[in-house]
Enzyme design. Structure first.
Site, short mmCIF file in Angstrom:
data_model
loop_
_atom_site.label_atom_id
_atom_site.label_comp_id
_atom_site.label_asym_id
_atom_site.label_seq_id
_atom_site.Cartn_x
_atom_site.Cartn_y
_atom_site.Cartn_z
N LYS A 207 0.86 -1.19 0.00
CA LYS A 207 0.00 0.00 0.00
C LYS A 207 0.89 1.23 0.00
O LYS A 207 1.72 1.41 0.89
CB LYS A 207 -0.90 -0.02 1.23
CG LYS A 207 -1.75 1.22 1.36
CD LYS A 207 -2.76 1.07 2.47
CE LYS A 207 -3.59 2.31 2.63
NZ LYS A 207 -4.57 2.17 3.72
N LYS A 262 -2.28 -1.47 -3.79
CA LYS A 262 -3.13 -0.28 -3.72
C LYS A 262 -2.27 0.97 -3.80
O LYS A 262 -1.26 1.02 -3.10
CB LYS A 262 -3.87 -0.32 -2.39
CG LYS A 262 -4.73 0.86 -2.11
CD LYS A 262 -5.40 0.70 -0.80
CE LYS A 262 -6.12 2.00 -0.48
NZ LYS A 262 -6.29 2.19 0.91
C1 PBG Z 1 -7.38 3.35 5.65
C2 PBG Z 1 -7.68 3.23 4.21
C3 PBG Z 1 -7.48 4.17 3.19
C4 PBG Z 1 -8.04 3.63 2.04
C5 PBG Z 1 -8.53 2.37 2.36
N1 PBG Z 1 -8.29 2.13 3.71
C6 PBG Z 1 -6.93 5.54 3.21
C7 PBG Z 1 -5.60 5.82 3.72
O1 PBG Z 1 -4.77 4.93 3.91
O2 PBG Z 1 -5.37 7.00 4.00
C8 PBG Z 1 -8.10 4.34 0.72
C9 PBG Z 1 -9.14 3.89 -0.22
C10 PBG Z 1 -9.44 4.82 -1.32
O3 PBG Z 1 -8.79 5.86 -1.52
O4 PBG Z 1 -10.40 4.51 -2.05
N2 PBG Z 1 -6.15 2.95 6.10
#
Ligand code: PBG
Length: 339
Positions: A207, A262
């Site tokens: 991520k 992601k």
């Molecule tokens: C939380 C999380 C996030 C997303 C999914 N779970 C945001 C982040 O890490 O700040 C992002 C999903 C999206 O942008 O559609 N940890």
């Protein structure tokens, strides 16, 4: 996807004409290498407090936060369309956010109530919940903050409890999304000890610290909490690809059942490499910013919405993804059904 695809002597024009196979619809269908199906889709859903209430998310046109009762209705429709799973994200009341994120382990918190309601409806659909503290921290970080730093090991203790609380509410798949080191093993052990050996783990393994999460943070209200802060001390540097393989390898060793990359479209190379290297069930998250870009361009008449949606999702399949988390899931399922 493995082995050489082009023979040593690929032949040459005019004997070889690659356009021959593309001449008719039946032939294109016959030679298609990848296919998008409703079985590939995971639908992220935002829930909020209240009854019969819905709130538009301005940076995600067409996406709404739903009260639990309406979310259950919407998820019933998704199940009816054949979507295999939903990921539920809570917009937590800011008054419940604290620096220790204690609301994360409250069995009566919004996400737990949502999961129980979905499960009570006995829908044929899997329920996925994030494990991370950002919906619950006053500072908007995914972990606990000590002297300005997000601390790893102390955060794991809260994540373990959060995972168990969510499993107890009926969550089928726990999705650690915080990028703390060691979290998958910590969560797996905690789930097993609490009697949830069958609860799956979908790890947000690679991520990235991405600008494409902006609209999501608006939707769940963590943008305001995070302010000008960023997550670069725990989420990955967009410059790195090899490191993603190390992240994934660790999560598999720690017990992940499925892994995720992601964001999605800017990281198709990472999806490809992860699938090639590990052959694990591999998921891509077409994140909020990707949704916003396609939606905005379509609203301006700059893209064909339907074609752009289906092409973007098919691209994930070509890259090697087994499935995609996408805010377009319901729309795409309808498009696929219509053929
Ligand atoms: C939380 C999380 C996030 C997303 C999914 N779970 C945001 C982040 O890490 O700040 C992002 C999903 C999206 O942008 O559609 N940890």
């Amino acid at each position: 996807m493995t082995g050489p695809r082009v023979p040593p002597d690929p032949g040459s024009f005019p004997h070889t004409r690659l356009r021959r196979n593309r001449r008719s619809d039946w032939s294109r269908r016959l030679v298609a290498e990848h296919r998008l199906s409703v079985d590939d889709l995971i639908w992220p859903v935002f829930v909020q407090e209240g009854q019969k209430s819905r709130t538009a998310v301005p940076s995600m046109p067409g996406v709404e936060r739903l009260s639990v009762d309406l979310a259950v209705e919407a998820i019933a429709e998704a199940a009816e369309l054949g979507i295999p799973a939903v990921a539920v994200f809570p917009a937590t009341d800011p008054a419940r956010k604290t620096d220790d994120a204690r609301e994360a382990i409250n069995p009566e918190n919004l996400v737990c109530r949502a999961v129980r309601a979905i499960k009570q409806a006995r829908l044929d659909i899997g329920v996925i919940c994030d494990v991370a503290l950002d919906p619950y921290t006053s500072h908007g970080h995914d972990g606990l903050l000590r002297a300005g730093s997000v601390v790893n090991d102390e955060t794991l203790e809260v994540l373990k409890k959060q995972a168990v609380v969510q499993a107890r509410a009926g969550c089928d798949v726990i999705a650690p999304s915080d990028m703390m080191d060691g979290r998958v093993r910590a969560v797996r052990t905690a789930l097993d000890e609490a009697g949830f050996a069958n609860v799956q783990i979908l790890s947000y393994a690679a991520k990235y610290a991405s600008a494409f999460y902006g609209p999501f943070r608006d939707a769940v209200g963590s943008a305001a909490s995070l302010g000008t802060g960023d997550k670069r001390t725990y989420q990955m540097d967009p410059a790195n690809g090899d490191e993603a393989l190390r992240e994934v390898a660790l999560d598999i060793a720690e017990g992940a059942d499925m892994v995720m990359v992601k964001p999605g479209m800017p990281y198709l190379d990472v999806i490809y490499r992860v699938k090639e290297a590990f052959g694990m069930p591999t998921f891509a998250y077409q994140v909020s910013g990707e949704f916003a870009m396609i939606s905005a361009a379509a609203q301006n008449g700059w893209l064909s919405r339907e074609k752009a949606i289906l092409e973007s999702l098919l691209a994930f399949k070509r890259a090697g993804a087994d499935g995609i988390l996408t805010y377009f899931a319901v729309e795409a399922a309808k498009l696929l059904r219509a053929g």
